[in-house]
Design an enzyme around this catalytic site. Structure first.
Site, PDB file in Angstrom:
ATOM      1  N   GLU A  93       9.360 -10.920  -5.661  1.00  0.00           N
ATOM      2  CA  GLU A  93       7.893 -10.869  -5.746  1.00  0.00           C
ATOM      3  C   GLU A  93       7.332  -9.500  -5.368  1.00  0.00           C
ATOM      4  O   GLU A  93       6.365  -9.006  -5.966  1.00  0.00           O
ATOM      5  CB  GLU A  93       7.295 -11.951  -4.822  1.00  0.00           C
ATOM      6  CG  GLU A  93       5.801 -12.032  -4.836  1.00  0.00           C
ATOM      7  CD  GLU A  93       5.254 -12.438  -6.207  1.00  0.00           C
ATOM      8  OE1 GLU A  93       5.459 -13.578  -6.612  1.00  0.00           O
ATOM      9  OE2 GLU A  93       4.637 -11.574  -6.872  1.00  0.00           O
TER      10      GLU A  93
ATOM     11  N   GLY B 122      -0.591  10.247   1.966  1.00  0.00           N
ATOM     12  CA  GLY B 122       0.685   9.532   1.964  1.00  0.00           C
ATOM     13  C   GLY B 122       0.834   8.548   0.823  1.00  0.00           C
ATOM     14  O   GLY B 122       1.764   7.747   0.799  1.00  0.00           O
TER      15      GLY B 122
ATOM     16  N   VAL C 195       8.880  -1.254   5.066  1.00  0.00           N
ATOM     17  CA  VAL C 195       8.818  -2.664   4.664  1.00  0.00           C
ATOM     18  C   VAL C 195       9.807  -3.494   5.481  1.00  0.00           C
ATOM     19  O   VAL C 195       9.467  -4.576   5.982  1.00  0.00           O
ATOM     20  CB  VAL C 195       9.092  -2.814   3.149  1.00  0.00           C
ATOM     21  CG1 VAL C 195       8.955  -4.269   2.734  1.00  0.00           C
ATOM     22  CG2 VAL C 195       8.142  -1.944   2.337  1.00  0.00           C
TER      23      VAL C 195
ATOM     24  N   GLY D 149       2.951  -5.092  -4.900  1.00  0.00           N
ATOM     25  CA  GLY D 149       3.003  -5.170  -3.439  1.00  0.00           C
ATOM     26  C   GLY D 149       2.760  -6.586  -2.951  1.00  0.00           C
ATOM     27  O   GLY D 149       3.533  -7.505  -3.242  1.00  0.00           O
TER      28      GLY D 149
ATOM     29  N   ILE E 284       0.457  -8.689  -3.841  1.00  0.00           N
ATOM     30  CA  ILE E 284      -0.221  -9.604  -4.774  1.00  0.00           C
ATOM     31  C   ILE E 284       0.790 -10.595  -5.350  1.00  0.00           C
ATOM     32  O   ILE E 284       1.802 -10.178  -5.911  1.00  0.00           O
ATOM     33  CB  ILE E 284      -0.843  -8.830  -5.967  1.00  0.00           C
ATOM     34  CG1 ILE E 284      -1.763  -7.719  -5.472  1.00  0.00           C
ATOM     35  CG2 ILE E 284      -1.568  -9.775  -6.900  1.00  0.00           C
ATOM     36  CD1 ILE E 284      -2.244  -6.794  -6.583  1.00  0.00           C
TER      37      ILE E 284
ATOM     38  N   LYS F  84       7.193  -1.825 -13.552  1.00  0.00           N
ATOM     39  CA  LYS F  84       6.512  -3.070 -13.182  1.00  0.00           C
ATOM     40  C   LYS F  84       6.138  -3.902 -14.413  1.00  0.00           C
ATOM     41  O   LYS F  84       6.308  -5.118 -14.420  1.00  0.00           O
ATOM     42  CB  LYS F  84       5.270  -2.738 -12.345  1.00  0.00           C
ATOM     43  CG  LYS F  84       5.665  -2.188 -10.953  1.00  0.00           C
ATOM     44  CD  LYS F  84       4.506  -1.540 -10.232  1.00  0.00           C
ATOM     45  CE  LYS F  84       4.903  -1.063  -8.845  1.00  0.00           C
ATOM     46  NZ  LYS F  84       3.900  -0.183  -8.214  1.00  0.00           N
TER      47      LYS F  84
ATOM     48  N   LYS G 225      11.878  -2.663  -7.616  1.00  0.00           N
ATOM     49  CA  LYS G 225      11.388  -2.719  -9.016  1.00  0.00           C
ATOM     50  C   LYS G 225      12.309  -1.952  -9.949  1.00  0.00           C
ATOM     51  O   LYS G 225      12.554  -2.379 -11.069  1.00  0.00           O
ATOM     52  CB  LYS G 225       9.964  -2.188  -9.126  1.00  0.00           C
ATOM     53  CG  LYS G 225       9.827  -0.762  -8.648  1.00  0.00           C
ATOM     54  CD  LYS G 225       8.436  -0.227  -8.667  1.00  0.00           C
ATOM     55  CE  LYS G 225       8.411   1.134  -8.007  1.00  0.00           C
ATOM     56  NZ  LYS G 225       8.226   1.119  -6.592  1.00  0.00           N
TER      57      LYS G 225
HETATM   58  N1  HSE Z   1       3.917   4.313  -5.672  1.00  0.00           N
HETATM   59  C1  HSE Z   1       3.402   2.997  -5.917  1.00  0.00           C
HETATM   60  C2  HSE Z   1       1.893   3.063  -6.093  1.00  0.00           C
HETATM   61  C3  HSE Z   1       3.705   2.007  -4.838  1.00  0.00           C
HETATM   62  O1  HSE Z   1       1.295   4.111  -5.938  1.00  0.00           O
HETATM   63  O2  HSE Z   1       1.321   2.026  -6.365  1.00  0.00           O
HETATM   64  C4  HSE Z   1       5.116   1.513  -4.896  1.00  0.00           C
HETATM   65  O3  HSE Z   1       5.328   0.740  -6.031  1.00  0.00           O
END
Ligand code: HSE
Length: 429
Positions: free
Chosen positions: A127, A185, A13, A132, A134, A203, A103
């Protein structure tokens, strides 16, 4: 005016943010009137800084950034709650604005971090911590602010959504779906944060805190993951006109904020039912706006960097304009959380039982004695096998009674073949 940025963390990121700044700096200046300068970059890996062309402003010590009087905004992209906690808190104490994608930090130390920002009269923007790329935190804090009452339901973990989609559409086992998610991955070698629901809990804790103006920490969120879900559950759901999603849910009740994460059966016509694969979506109902849904990629370098840079540019505009934070901590209330035992909903329960006479009658009797009304019961499984799946769907019942039913049924002879715990899926209508 030039706004100076210090970036801590140059992983996927962070690297994406460096690239966006390098490639679009002139566009930002032209469109927004803000001149962004990436002044310093901190990382444990100098080769990452070199790879992104910022070796000239590299430091290995984040204090160099915190102590640099020129820096206006610190971007924290290390993740976790140890070093990242110090970076964020030290930066705010030093009078920097902070943008983070963290998070876990916001869902466990949100009160501390937001209080430090308020004390310093600086901004903390996050945000990228949920969904991600959104936009959802900004809409909740700004665009939907007129709504007094909200329900938030989200598919906020892409890994488990990918696995459930593969199990549903291709009949894949849980183990195979997990292996594939790891090979692609999406899932970590230790998949617990995803498959046990903790990522989703962090979240929804963040979203609930904003939606209800009352702090919710992730360890307060009743959380169940998808380990017990198998293709037979997805097939049973389909037969009933439902799909199964790992949902993060928050809404206000008379008993407090009802916030939870668990596998959920959703009618196939629900807007969230068509969100498949690694995609995320957050469905929000507001008393004024009605139904809305925010959909997109919940992970990955591009989506996360997009959200981080959106925050950076917004904060930079405030810095350039010399305005104080427009929105600080919004947790002005202290609402209780509704105990999970108080939940009333419909339940799907699957027990692995011996295929012999009397088992069905003895399990059905337990439901009756706890006052739980059964909507349907179906036996699934091969005739030749020693065990079968006994699938009960209840009418609306209370969680407390369902838990008592499960414990009692699990103690019966002929139930819990191979020590398989029952599968519990709550049903949203
Ligand atoms: N591991 C998370 C997911 C992504 O699979 O959505 C990072 O928050």
């Amino acid at each position: 005016m030039t706004v100076h940025i210090g970036l801590v963390g140059t992983g996927t990121v962070g690297g994406g943010c460096i690239d966006i700044i390098q490639n679009h700096k002139d566009d930002f200046k032209r469109h927004l009137g803000v001149d962004i300068e990436l002044t310093q970059v901190c990382s444990r890996n100098p080769e990452q800084a070199i790879a992104h062309g910022v070796a000239d402003r590299y430091t290995q010590d984040y204090h160099t950034i915190i102590n640099n009087p020129d820096i206006d905004i610190v971007i924290e992209l290390i993740g976790g709650t140890t070093v990242a906690h110090d970076v964020v808190c030290d930066a705010l104490r030093a009078g920097k604005n902070v943008v983070t994608a963290n998070k876990a930090l916001m869902a466990t130390c949100g009160h501390e971090v937001m209080s430090l920002a308020d004390q310093a009269d600086k901004e903390i923007a996050f945000e990228a911590a949920v969904g991600g790329g959104i936009p959802i935190i900004d809409p909740l804090k700004h665009s939907l602010i007129a709504n007094e009452d909200m329900t938030v339901m989200g598919i906020v973990n892409g890994t488990t959504n990918y696995m459930l989609t593969r199990m549903d559409q291709d009949g894949m086992s849980y183990e195979d779906a997990l292996r594939e998610a790891q090979e692609k991955g999406f899932a970590e070698a230790d998949p617990s944060a995803d498959v046990d629901g903790y990522d989703a809990a962090a979240k929804i804790a963040i979203l609930a805190s904003i939606a209800f103006n009352s702090r919710v920490n992730m360890d307060e969120v009743p959380t169940e993951g998808i380990r017990s879900i198998s293709p037979v559950d997805l097939q049973s759901a389909r037969d009933m006109g439902y799909c199964v999603k790992l949902l993060a849910i928050a809404h206000r009740t008379e008993k407090g904020i009802d916030v939870r994460v668990h596998p959920t059966m959703l009618p196939l016509e629900h807007p969230l039912a068509s969100v498949n694969g690694v995609f995320n979506a957050i469905y929000v109902i507001g008393d004024a706006v009605g139904e809305t849904m925010f959909f997109g990629e919940g992970a990955g370098a591009g989506p996360a960097a997009s959200a981080v840079m959106g925050d950076v540019l917004e904060v930079a505009r405030h810095v350039a304009a010399g305005v104080s934070p427009l929105v600080g901590c919004t947790c002005t209330d202290t609402l209780p959380l509704m105990p999970m035992e108080e939940l009333t909903t419909k339940y799907y329960l699957r027990f692995v039982v011996e295929d012999c006479s009397g088992v069905l009658a003895s399990t059905a009797d337990v439901f009756a004695r706890h006052g739980v009304s059964v909507h349907s019961v179906i036996q699934r499984g091969a005739k030749s096998g020693k065990s079968v799946d006994l699938v009960y769907v209840t009418h609306t019942a209370q969680e407390r009674d369902i838990r008592a039913v499960i414990e009692e049924i699990c103690s019966l002879d002929g139930v819990l073949v191979n020590h398989t715990r029952p599968t519990v899926i709550r049903v949203e209508s």
